[in-house]
Design an enzyme around this catalytic site. Structure first.
Site, mmCIF file in Angstrom:
data_model
loop_
_atom_site.group_PDB
_atom_site.id
_atom_site.type_symbol
_atom_site.label_atom_id
_atom_site.label_comp_id
_atom_site.label_asym_id
_atom_site.label_seq_id
_atom_site.Cartn_x
_atom_site.Cartn_y
_atom_site.Cartn_z
ATOM 1 N N GLN A 135 0.472 -1.240 -0.218
ATOM 2 C CA GLN A 135 0.140 0.215 0.000
ATOM 3 C C GLN A 135 0.932 0.964 0.065
ATOM 4 O O GLN A 135 1.391 1.729 1.066
ATOM 5 C CB GLN A 135 -0.961 0.212 1.712
ATOM 6 C CG GLN A 135 -1.673 1.344 1.805
ATOM 7 C CD GLN A 135 -2.625 1.485 2.965
ATOM 8 O OE1 GLN A 135 -2.169 0.312 3.290
ATOM 9 N NE2 GLN A 135 -3.912 1.423 3.258
ATOM 10 N N GLY A 136 1.211 1.444 -1.150
ATOM 11 C CA GLY A 136 1.693 3.320 -1.111
ATOM 12 C C GLY A 136 0.703 4.502 -0.684
ATOM 13 O O GLY A 136 0.636 5.340 -1.817
ATOM 14 N N TYR A 137 0.069 5.077 -0.035
ATOM 15 C CA TYR A 137 -0.789 5.808 0.797
ATOM 16 C C TYR A 137 0.592 6.949 0.989
ATOM 17 O O TYR A 137 0.612 7.838 1.149
ATOM 18 C CB TYR A 137 -1.228 5.479 1.223
ATOM 19 C CG TYR A 137 -2.965 5.013 0.723
ATOM 20 C CD1 TYR A 137 -2.947 4.304 -0.432
ATOM 21 C CD2 TYR A 137 -3.960 4.880 1.381
ATOM 22 C CE1 TYR A 137 -4.272 3.980 -0.649
ATOM 23 C CE2 TYR A 137 -4.789 4.997 1.047
ATOM 24 C CZ TYR A 137 -5.035 4.231 -0.240
ATOM 25 O OH TYR A 137 -6.691 3.529 -0.673
ATOM 26 N N SER A 138 0.779 6.271 2.580
ATOM 27 C CA SER A 138 1.702 7.800 2.809
ATOM 28 C C SER A 138 2.949 8.071 2.781
ATOM 29 O O SER A 138 3.427 7.495 2.695
ATOM 30 C CB SER A 138 1.631 6.419 4.361
ATOM 31 O OG SER A 138 0.764 6.653 4.968
ATOM 32 N N GLU A 163 -10.546 -1.387 4.974
ATOM 33 C CA GLU A 163 -9.180 -1.183 6.168
ATOM 34 C C GLU A 163 -9.525 -0.535 7.733
ATOM 35 O O GLU A 163 -8.996 -2.343 8.123
ATOM 36 C CB GLU A 163 -8.657 -0.143 5.637
ATOM 37 C CG GLU A 163 -6.780 -0.451 7.012
ATOM 38 C CD GLU A 163 -5.903 0.710 6.723
ATOM 39 O OE1 GLU A 163 -6.122 1.498 5.506
ATOM 40 O OE2 GLU A 163 -4.842 0.281 7.254
ATOM 41 N N ASN A 188 -6.398 7.338 16.194
ATOM 42 C CA ASN A 188 -6.716 7.340 16.748
ATOM 43 C C ASN A 188 -7.674 8.655 17.236
ATOM 44 O O ASN A 188 -8.917 8.787 16.972
ATOM 45 C CB ASN A 188 -6.614 5.973 18.317
ATOM 46 C CG ASN A 188 -6.617 4.124 18.601
ATOM 47 O OD1 ASN A 188 -6.209 4.523 16.862
ATOM 48 N ND2 ASN A 188 -6.635 4.162 19.697
ATOM 49 N N GLU A 189 -6.563 10.026 17.436
ATOM 50 C CA GLU A 189 -6.979 10.749 17.327
ATOM 51 C C GLU A 189 -7.897 10.985 16.049
ATOM 52 O O GLU A 189 -8.659 12.239 16.178
ATOM 53 C CB GLU A 189 -5.807 11.739 17.487
ATOM 54 C CG GLU A 189 -4.823 11.788 18.380
ATOM 55 C CD GLU A 189 -3.740 10.342 18.985
ATOM 56 O OE1 GLU A 189 -3.811 9.696 17.895
ATOM 57 O OE2 GLU A 189 -3.068 10.262 20.087
HETATM 58 C C1 LIG Z 1 3.479 -0.299 11.899
HETATM 59 C C2 LIG Z 1 3.198 0.795 10.658
HETATM 60 C C3 LIG Z 1 2.685 -0.192 9.389
HETATM 61 C C4 LIG Z 1 2.316 1.204 8.431
HETATM 62 N N1 LIG Z 1 1.542 0.649 7.156
HETATM 63 C C5 LIG Z 1 1.234 1.940 5.915
HETATM 64 C C6 LIG Z 1 1.141 0.929 4.807
HETATM 65 O O1 LIG Z 1 1.344 -0.314 4.081
HETATM 66 N N2 LIG Z 1 1.610 1.443 3.958
HETATM 67 C C7 LIG Z 1 0.413 3.325 4.035
HETATM 68 O O2 LIG Z 1 0.777 4.171 2.964
HETATM 69 N N3 LIG Z 1 1.679 3.702 5.254
HETATM 70 C C8 LIG Z 1 1.578 3.336 5.948
HETATM 71 N N4 LIG Z 1 1.145 3.178 7.342
HETATM 72 C C9 LIG Z 1 0.863 4.881 8.168
HETATM 73 C C10 LIG Z 1 -0.262 5.435 8.919
HETATM 74 O O3 LIG Z 1 -0.957 4.822 8.171
HETATM 75 C C11 LIG Z 1 0.721 6.242 9.219
HETATM 76 O O4 LIG Z 1 1.964 6.703 10.487
HETATM 77 C C12 LIG Z 1 -0.488 7.074 10.074
HETATM 78 O O5 LIG Z 1 -0.603 7.523 9.113
HETATM 79 C C13 LIG Z 1 -0.145 8.467 10.662
HETATM 80 O O6 LIG Z 1 0.746 9.467 9.953
HETATM 81 P P1 LIG Z 1 1.829 9.965 10.749
HETATM 82 O O7 LIG Z 1 2.817 8.285 10.962
HETATM 83 O O8 LIG Z 1 2.400 10.529 9.309
HETATM 84 O O9 LIG Z 1 1.488 10.528 12.094
HETATM 85 P P2 LIG Z 1 1.660 12.214 12.266
HETATM 86 O O10 LIG Z 1 -0.074 12.337 10.916
HETATM 87 O O11 LIG Z 1 2.304 13.208 12.379
HETATM 88 O O12 LIG Z 1 0.423 12.321 13.262
HETATM 89 C C14 LIG Z 1 0.983 12.652 14.054
HETATM 90 C C15 LIG Z 1 0.566 12.621 16.121
HETATM 91 O O13 LIG Z 1 -0.218 13.200 15.880
HETATM 92 C C16 LIG Z 1 -1.692 13.500 15.711
HETATM 93 N N5 LIG Z 1 -2.626 14.298 14.863
HETATM 94 C C17 LIG Z 1 -2.443 13.941 13.823
HETATM 95 N N6 LIG Z 1 -2.873 15.798 12.974
HETATM 96 C C18 LIG Z 1 -3.696 15.518 14.029
HETATM 97 C C19 LIG Z 1 -4.913 16.548 14.425
HETATM 98 N N7 LIG Z 1 -5.476 17.184 13.480
HETATM 99 N N8 LIG Z 1 -5.223 16.536 15.720
HETATM 100 C C20 LIG Z 1 -4.956 15.862 16.228
HETATM 101 N N9 LIG Z 1 -4.138 14.777 16.317
HETATM 102 C C21 LIG Z 1 -3.411 14.520 15.209
HETATM 103 C C22 LIG Z 1 -2.011 11.732 14.987
HETATM 104 O O14 LIG Z 1 -2.393 10.711 15.753
HETATM 105 C C23 LIG Z 1 -0.668 11.350 15.823
HETATM 106 O O15 LIG Z 1 -0.809 10.865 17.090
HETATM 107 C C24 LIG Z 1 1.811 2.246 8.597
HETATM 108 C C25 LIG Z 1 2.260 2.633 9.794
HETATM 109 C C26 LIG Z 1 3.227 2.163 10.939
HETATM 110 C C27 LIG Z 1 3.376 2.334 12.111
#
Ligand SMILES: Cc1cc2nc3c(=O)[nH]c(=O)nc-3n(C[C@H](O)[C@H](O)[C@H](O)COP(=O)(O)OP(=O)(O)OC[C@H]3O[C@@H](n4cnc5c(N)ncnc54)[C@H](O)[C@@H]3O)c2cc1C
Lengths: 373, 398
Positions: free
Chosen positions: B126-129, B244, B384-385
């Site tokens: 999955q190439g989203y993030s 998902e 979760n947030e």
């Molecule tokens: C083990 C693992 C596997 C993963 N696998 C995949 C994958 O296969 N493909 C893929 O595309 N992605 C994957 N992900 C990525 C995942 O979807 C992201 O980590 C997630 O969306 C959070 O983004 P971030 O890590 O950039 O955190 P950030 O967005 O930087 O957030 C950091 C913190 O801030 C909080 N936050 C952010 N915005 C707000 C707001 N507006 N209000 C309150 N709180 C907020 C968040 O909840 C979090 O606690 C994976 C992540 C992990 C850890």
């Protein structure tokens, strides 16, 4: 009532902070972790030069006579740097028992070189079936000629791989708890070395008919001394955890200010502000408990142990909260080995597994609730 | 109202249980039970067995080769799989990209990709993030520039789970930099063997190689690999995210974890008595038990609503929040139950093929690592947030 530090204490804290910032930055920390066991590091040498190895011991046994507050300052600094030196496990705990129980000959042989940084020791008190209970052990010590014979298994002996000798608790025929010095190369002693998930060096020991001379026995009734030493260890761990929590909070706060999502720094989201405040609250409450612990070491045993149990349980929960939130607020970054905060978080969570966890200590508090002053 | 399973559903449960007892290879079962990493081959072996039985694509309709199960059967199936220590099916193909292809893909795309997924011939990731686009996914920057019947894709994806094994990636890319954030995004299927793709491991805090960075440098992707219209990628992405999230409550896993915890805390001794009798510990287990009971019914309510029509909506966010919290709590309690035995760390045993000669060490080896790994449950799939913000907005209208 006085919460201020003496000039010497402030100097000690400053010196340590600088030393650790210079010498235990995360890149250096990895090299320190990978150094072979048993080799004296340059950092330990510096500790010796700064008097840190003498600090926590009474003047009568050759120490500098530092008190609980001094030890707290040292441990807090070590916790801030996640310093991979066995200051507590290799020096303070075994040294404290030697100081309490050793005769002049034993102190000369084991304690004096310890304080000079010439060797390290380890304390083997924990056993699988006894969980966190230092008294409910199964290792036995029997008289054998003039000397002793030890049999049993010890778990999670921190720093054993770097120790020239191990202080081992064992049950005597009369039911009392004895304490023995077992040289690391004693016949019948075998070790399985490993690292803990938070990067401490530890070993499981098997003692099979280990023969010891008479002077290997530090005490044939070590229970009270062991309690006092473990209390000291708990106070030290609480202080260390406070240092580690400080850094976890600082790193998280910095990250929230720096990381942008939705076109604004994360620190602008109110739900995250409140969470950050909760982390800070846990830190400050834990700090108070660590101070209470450090200043309760000279109290009567019952009072001391009640406060220490309370502090250790409280800090355990606080440390876990801070660790979990630090990871959560870092998002995916917090899950990586590369991000320093994950190492702080690991140590904070595993804090609870050393010298008794929350449940262990809550039980003690609960049992004494009505009678405690 | 009636919360009991029907006779057919109970018979189905027995059938699944019987299948798992005879068909799940012992070595795989043991690795899952001990919390050890599975190799790509372990995953494929199990998914092939499931495929042969016709149970790989549990949520597919019959017309595409699924078993045609309803949500209740799927729930029973998941629960039995977790109880039997079966590996979780790698979700990216079967459970994520497949529904998107079924809903938004052309007939040619369906004919090409769906049978390959059923036959385990493609491993999807999955190439989203992206580094700068996590919670704010729509701010993604990976660019796709049209060049004849190709897109030229340049950018970086990250946290790509099991991308090291994947030969295909479904990817959100920006095709129109001038459109409103969400409107400029398209959904592309990218062959991982394409020139210009580099995959680098990210090691997680418990020492595992589960996620990766994927760098794309002028990767040529046929326009025929776009799902839906140009600029419709966000619709696909959102559709997929709800899929998902449904499984993410992880009820089967939570049940299995609680069962294990109770049995462990009965065996582990605290001062000569089972740990489970220690008041403060017992109380937390009791709380987890109640939370699980409630969550199971909530889950069934959402499932029943889905069965009676309608895709899972914002309710799945509730399941995700509570489910992840519960599983994290259970992993915390399991680690605590082991006490000092949770500390030793044997990465070669957990993440590789190194063996441990001491069975007691092997039994407890994974608890702390699992606890740290489970922190991801409240971060990925929408943290979760973010889930709570969705509930506030769409259910509560705040
Ligand atoms: C083990 C693992 C596997 C993963 N696998 C995949 C994958 O296969 N493909 C893929 O595309 N992605 C994957 N992900 C990525 C995942 O979807 C992201 O980590 C997630 O969306 C959070 O983004 P971030 O890590 O950039 O955190 P950030 O967005 O930087 O957030 C950091 C913190 O801030 C909080 N936050 C952010 N915005 C707000 C707001 N507006 N209000 C309150 N709180 C907020 C968040 O909840 C979090 O606690 C994976 C992540 C992990 C850890």
């Amino acid at each position: 009532m006085d919460f201020s530090l003496t000039d010497e204490q402030r100097m000690l804290a400053d010196t340590l902070e600088r030393l650790i910032a210079d010498r235990v930055a995360p890149e250096q920390r990895r090299a320190l972790l990978e150094a072979p066991a048993g080799e004296r590091s340059a950092l330990w040498q510096t500790f010796a030069e700064l008097g840190l190895l003498h600090m926590p011991f009474a003047e009568q046994v050759g120490g500098l006579g530092g008190d609980g507050t001094d030890l707290m300052l040292i441990m807090q600094a070590l916790g801030r740097g996640l310093v991979p030196e066995a200051y507590l496990a290799g020096l303070v705990l075994p040294g404290d028992l030697l100081a309490r129980l050793g005769d002049a000959g034993q102190r000369k042989r084991w304690l004096a070189p310890l304080l000079e940084g010439e060797h390290q020791l380890a304390l083997a008190w924990q056993e699988g079936d006894a969980r966190y209970d230092a008294h409910g052990i199964a290792t036995t010590a029997c008289r054998e000629g003039d000397g002793w014979r030890l049999d049993g298994d010890k778990q999670l002996v921190l720093n054993a791989a770097s120790a020239i000798a191990l202080l081992v608790t064992a049950r005597l025929d009369d039911g009392r708890l004895g304490l023995f010095v077992v040289p690391a190369d004693a016949a019948g002693l075998s070790r399985r070395d490993y690292r803990t998930i938070d990067d401490q060096s530890a070993s499981n020991l098997a003692l099979e008919a280990v023969s010891l001379s008479a002077d290997a026995c530090l005490s044939a009734d070590a229970a009270n001394a062991l309690d006092a030493t473990l209390a000291l260890g708990r106070a030290a761990l609480c202080a260390e955890a406070v240092g580690t929590m400080e850094v976890a909070c600082e790193q998280t706060l910095d990250y929230l200010k720096e990381r942008q999502q939705f076109g604004t720094p994360l620190s602008r989201f109110q739900s995250l502000q409140h969470r950050m405040v909760d982390m800070h609250l846990h830190l400050e409450q834990a700090r108070s408990m660590a101070i209470l612990a450090a200043t309760s070491l000279d109290r009567p045993a019952a009072e001391r142990d009640y406060r220490l149990a309370a502090a250790k349980a409280y800090c355990g929960e606080a440390a876990r909260f801070v660790a979990e939130q630090a990871i959560q607020l870092h998002g995916g970054m917090g899950m990586t080995d590369e991000c320093h905060v994950s190492h702080y978080a690991k140590h904070l969570v595993m804090f609870d597994h050393y010298l008794g966890d929350c449940d262990h200590h809550l039980e003690h508090v609960s049992d004494q609730l009505e009678t405690a002053a | 109202m009636n919360l009991t399973y029907s006779a057919e559903e109970q018979a189905f449960r027995r059938e699944v249980r019987g299948f798992l007892a005879t068909s799940l290879p012992d070595d795989i079962r043991e690795r899952v039970r001990l919390g050890r990493r599975l190799s790509a081959d372990d995953h494929l072996r199990w998914q092939t067995i499931l495929g042969e039985r016709g149970w790989l694509a549990a949520n597919w309709p019959e017309e595409h080769g699924g078993p045609g199960w309803g949500p209740v059967q799927r729930h029973i199936f998941d629960e039995e799989c977790a109880a039997a220590h079966a590996p979780t099916v790698v979700p990216f193909g079967v459970n994520m990209v497949a529904p998107v292809i079924m809903t938004f893909g052309s007939e040619a795309q369906q004919r090409h990709y769906l049978p390959r997924i059923l036959a385990n011939r493609d491993w999807w990731c999955q190439g989203y993030s992206e580094p700068g686009a996590g919670s704010d996914l729509a701010s993604l920057k990976t660019r796709a520039v049209r060049d004849g019947d190709h897109y030229v894709v340049t950018g970086q994806k990250t946290w790509t789970t099991l991308g090291q094994h994947a030969n295909m990636m479904f990817c959100l890319v920006r095709t129109d930099p001038d459109a409103r954030k969400q409107a400029g995004i398209s959904f592309l299927l990218i062959d991982m063997a394409s020139p210009g793709i580099t995959v680098r491991p990210i090691i997680t805090l418990e020492g595992a190689h589960e996620v990766n960075e994927v760098f794309l440098d002028e990767v040529r992707v046929p326009v025929a690999n776009r799902i839906g219209e140009e600029g419709q990628g966000w619709t696909c992405a959102k559709f997929l995210l709800t899929h998902e999230r449904t499984g993410i409550a992880g009820l089967g896993h939570a049940k299995q974890a609680l069962r294990h915890l109770k049995s462990l805390a009965t065996r582990v001794q605290h001062r000569g008595r089972p740990l489970l009798e220690l008041a403060s510990f017992r109380q937390r287990v009791v709380k987890a038990e109640l939370e699980l009971m409630a969550l199971e019914v909530t889950n069934l309510r959402v499932i029943a609503a889905a069965r009676d029509g309608g895709a899972p909506g914002a309710e799945s966010s509730l399941l995700k929040v509570r489910g992840s919290e519960l599983r994290q709590e259970l992993s915390d309690l399991t680690r605590r139950a082991l006490g000092p035995a949770a500390l030793p760390f044997f990465p070669d045993f957990l993440h590789g093929d190194g063996e441990l000669d001491d069975p007691a060490l092997a039994e407890s080896a994974s608890s702390a690592a699992q606890y740290f790994n489970r922190r991801k449950l409240s971060i990925y799939g929408g943290a979760n947030e973010i889930q709570k913000s969705i509930v506030a907005k769409t259910i509560l209208g705040m």
